[in-house]
Design an enzyme around this catalytic site. Structure first.
Site, PDB file in Angstrom:
ATOM      1  N   TYR A 154       0.840  -1.210   0.000  1.00  0.00           N
ATOM      2  CA  TYR A 154       0.000   0.000   0.000  1.00  0.00           C
ATOM      3  C   TYR A 154       0.879   1.265   0.000  1.00  0.00           C
ATOM      4  O   TYR A 154       0.601   2.229  -0.722  1.00  0.00           O
ATOM      5  CB  TYR A 154      -0.886  -0.057   1.243  1.00  0.00           C
ATOM      6  CG  TYR A 154      -1.915   1.043   1.367  1.00  0.00           C
ATOM      7  CD1 TYR A 154      -3.073   1.027   0.604  1.00  0.00           C
ATOM      8  CD2 TYR A 154      -1.739   2.095   2.278  1.00  0.00           C
ATOM      9  CE1 TYR A 154      -4.031   2.030   0.734  1.00  0.00           C
ATOM     10  CE2 TYR A 154      -2.687   3.089   2.420  1.00  0.00           C
ATOM     11  CZ  TYR A 154      -3.830   3.057   1.643  1.00  0.00           C
ATOM     12  OH  TYR A 154      -4.773   4.054   1.781  1.00  0.00           O
ATOM     13  N   LYS A 158       0.826   4.067  -2.868  1.00  0.00           N
ATOM     14  CA  LYS A 158       0.466   5.459  -2.592  1.00  0.00           C
ATOM     15  C   LYS A 158       1.614   6.417  -2.897  1.00  0.00           C
ATOM     16  O   LYS A 158       1.385   7.572  -3.270  1.00  0.00           O
ATOM     17  CB  LYS A 158      -0.007   5.604  -1.139  1.00  0.00           C
ATOM     18  CG  LYS A 158      -1.369   4.948  -0.878  1.00  0.00           C
ATOM     19  CD  LYS A 158      -2.435   5.391  -1.869  1.00  0.00           C
ATOM     20  CE  LYS A 158      -3.856   5.122  -1.414  1.00  0.00           C
ATOM     21  NZ  LYS A 158      -4.847   5.417  -2.477  1.00  0.00           N
TER      22      LYS A 158
HETATM   23  N1  LIG Z   1      -9.873   5.977   5.108  1.00  0.00           N
HETATM   24  C1  LIG Z   1      -8.702   6.564   5.248  1.00  0.00           C
HETATM   25  O1  LIG Z   1      -8.340   7.051   6.321  1.00  0.00           O
HETATM   26  C2  LIG Z   1      -7.771   6.675   4.107  1.00  0.00           C
HETATM   27  C3  LIG Z   1      -6.509   7.213   4.356  1.00  0.00           C
HETATM   28  C4  LIG Z   1      -5.634   7.411   3.305  1.00  0.00           C
HETATM   29  C5  LIG Z   1      -6.027   7.080   2.024  1.00  0.00           C
HETATM   30  N2  LIG Z   1      -7.247   6.533   1.805  1.00  0.00           N
HETATM   31  C6  LIG Z   1      -7.602   6.219   0.427  1.00  0.00           C
HETATM   32  O2  LIG Z   1      -8.875   6.778   0.135  1.00  0.00           O
HETATM   33  C7  LIG Z   1      -9.533   5.978  -0.847  1.00  0.00           C
HETATM   34  C8  LIG Z   1     -10.907   5.585  -0.347  1.00  0.00           C
HETATM   35  O3  LIG Z   1     -10.746   4.896   0.882  1.00  0.00           O
HETATM   36  P1  LIG Z   1     -11.957   4.500   1.863  1.00  0.00           P
HETATM   37  O4  LIG Z   1     -11.380   4.568   3.220  1.00  0.00           O
HETATM   38  O5  LIG Z   1     -13.166   5.262   1.493  1.00  0.00           O
HETATM   39  O6  LIG Z   1     -12.101   2.953   1.437  1.00  0.00           O
HETATM   40  P2  LIG Z   1     -13.333   1.948   1.516  1.00  0.00           P
HETATM   41  O7  LIG Z   1     -12.730   0.588   1.682  1.00  0.00           O
HETATM   42  O8  LIG Z   1     -14.359   2.398   2.507  1.00  0.00           O
HETATM   43  O9  LIG Z   1     -13.981   2.057   0.055  1.00  0.00           O
HETATM   44  C9  LIG Z   1     -13.275   1.697  -1.099  1.00  0.00           C
HETATM   45  C10 LIG Z   1     -14.257   1.378  -2.215  1.00  0.00           C
HETATM   46  O10 LIG Z   1     -13.477   1.024  -3.371  1.00  0.00           O
HETATM   47  C11 LIG Z   1     -14.115  -0.086  -4.013  1.00  0.00           C
HETATM   48  N3  LIG Z   1     -13.127  -0.831  -4.797  1.00  0.00           N
HETATM   49  C12 LIG Z   1     -12.152  -1.636  -4.334  1.00  0.00           C
HETATM   50  N4  LIG Z   1     -11.475  -2.185  -5.359  1.00  0.00           N
HETATM   51  C13 LIG Z   1     -12.041  -1.704  -6.504  1.00  0.00           C
HETATM   52  C14 LIG Z   1     -11.789  -1.915  -7.875  1.00  0.00           C
HETATM   53  N5  LIG Z   1     -10.831  -2.746  -8.304  1.00  0.00           N
HETATM   54  N6  LIG Z   1     -12.561  -1.261  -8.786  1.00  0.00           N
HETATM   55  C15 LIG Z   1     -13.555  -0.436  -8.365  1.00  0.00           C
HETATM   56  N7  LIG Z   1     -13.848  -0.204  -7.072  1.00  0.00           N
HETATM   57  C16 LIG Z   1     -13.098  -0.839  -6.141  1.00  0.00           C
HETATM   58  C17 LIG Z   1     -14.681  -0.906  -2.869  1.00  0.00           C
HETATM   59  O11 LIG Z   1     -15.713  -1.776  -3.318  1.00  0.00           O
HETATM   60  C18 LIG Z   1     -15.175   0.177  -1.923  1.00  0.00           C
HETATM   61  O12 LIG Z   1     -16.523   0.526  -2.178  1.00  0.00           O
HETATM   62  C19 LIG Z   1      -8.597   4.796  -1.118  1.00  0.00           C
HETATM   63  O13 LIG Z   1      -7.787   5.074  -2.247  1.00  0.00           O
HETATM   64  C20 LIG Z   1      -7.745   4.743   0.124  1.00  0.00           C
HETATM   65  O14 LIG Z   1      -6.512   4.112  -0.100  1.00  0.00           O
HETATM   66  C21 LIG Z   1      -8.133   6.322   2.820  1.00  0.00           C
END
Ligand SMILES: NC(=O)c1ccc[n+]([C@@H]2O[C@H](COP(=O)([O-])OP(=O)(O)OC[C@H]3O[C@@H](n4cnc5c(N)ncnc54)[C@H](O)[C@@H]3O)[C@@H](O)[C@H]2O)c1
Length: 248
Positions: A154, A158
């Site tokens: 990851y 990123k």
């Molecule tokens: N939550 C955090 O604190 C956090 C922190 C840093 C970065 N992020 C990044 O933010 C973004 C969203 O994260 P989140 O926390 O909302 O995640 P989440 O797991 O709640 O939601 C992610 C969504 O992406 C979909 N998904 C997964 N693989 C996929 C694919 N191959 N094609 C299409 N859709 C797909 C899943 O079905 C899900 O609905 C991600 O890129 C994550 O890495 C999140």
């Protein structure tokens, strides 16, 4: 309304940050394609937007699959005539200490974040170049800057997103297309373990100067800013909406 009549694609928008971004864009007047692996979830988010008077469709698509991405972008263009905004938000984690991580876990994460973002970029950029307008948003993480234990895949993905953001910004600036990245920190299913497991939760909160996780809705204003004309002179930047985690 900051996004009136703009057409936006938000990937991974069936839940979490992507769902909140899709809803925020719709409130700002955009037509939103809610993209997710999970069709039911994408359609639920889109139906909710429509119920509130917005314009949205839910489309099933695995961003790591090039054919599916091309078909999805074609469907959106056919429906609304163009694509102005792409939010490369879809993401997964496959956590394991690096000596135990399987090749499959390594590859799966790179496939979704890097190949997925690249597939979506290529599927929409031709029309943006023709129309001399576009907003590309990438989603990175503190993990890409600081590294994380148990997430070498990851963190690598990123960090790669940061390079993609800057190259996209440099290469497309001449066409009036901007590219920026957001590093969010929010309470979503993805962060459930570190927020709730006693082994991690205190340690993590100690690293966040604001002392709490954000709700996804608290970070959507940054996504609106990078998608709107308010950011017309901002490109190649990374904005951390993470409660200050990355200054610690
Ligand atoms: N939550 C955090 O604190 C956090 C922190 C840093 C970065 N992020 C990044 O933010 C973004 C969203 O994260 P989140 O926390 O909302 O995640 P989440 O797991 O709640 O939601 C992610 C969504 O992406 C979909 N998904 C997964 N693989 C996929 C694919 N191959 N094609 C299409 N859709 C797909 C899943 O079905 C899900 O609905 C991600 O890129 C994550 O890495 C999140």
């Amino acid at each position: 309304m900051q996004l009136k009549d703009r057409v936006a694609i938000v990937t991974g928008a069936g839940q979490g940050i992507g769902a909140a971004v899709a809803a925020a864009y719709a409130r700002e007047g955009a037509k939103v394609a809610v993209i997710d692996l999970n069709l039911d979830a994408a359609q639920r988010v889109a139906a909710d937007i429509v119920e509130r008077g917005g314009d949205a469709i839910g489309v099933a698509c695995d961003v790591s699959n090039r054919e599916q991405v091309e078909a999805m972008a074609g469907e959106v263009e056919k429906r609304w005539g163009r694509i102005d905004i792409l939010v490369n938000n879809a993401g997964i984690t496959r956590t394991a200490m690096l000596n135990k991580m399987t090749g499959e876990q390594w590859q799966q994460v790179l496939n979704v974040h890097l190949n997925g973002a690249f597939n979506c970029l290529q599927a929409v950029v031709g029309g943006m170049i023709e129309r001399r307008y576009g907003r590309i948003l990438y989603v990175t993480s503190a993990a890409g800057v600081l590294g994380t234990i148990g997430q070498i895949n990851y963190s690598a993905a990123k960090a790669g997103i940061l390079g993609m953001t800057k190259s996209t910004a440099k290469e497309l600036a001449r066409y009036n297309i901007t590219a920026n990245a957001i590093a969010p920190g929010a309470a979503t299913p993805m962060t459930e373990t570190i927020r709730t497991d006693d082994r991690f939760k205190e340690k993590y909160l100690d690293r966040i100067p604001l002392g709490r996780w954000a709700e996804p809705e608290e970070i959507t204003p940054v996504f609106v800013f990078f998608a709107s004309d308010a950011s017309s002179y901002v490109t190649g930047q990374v904005l951390a909406a993470d409660g200050g985690m990355t200054i610690n």
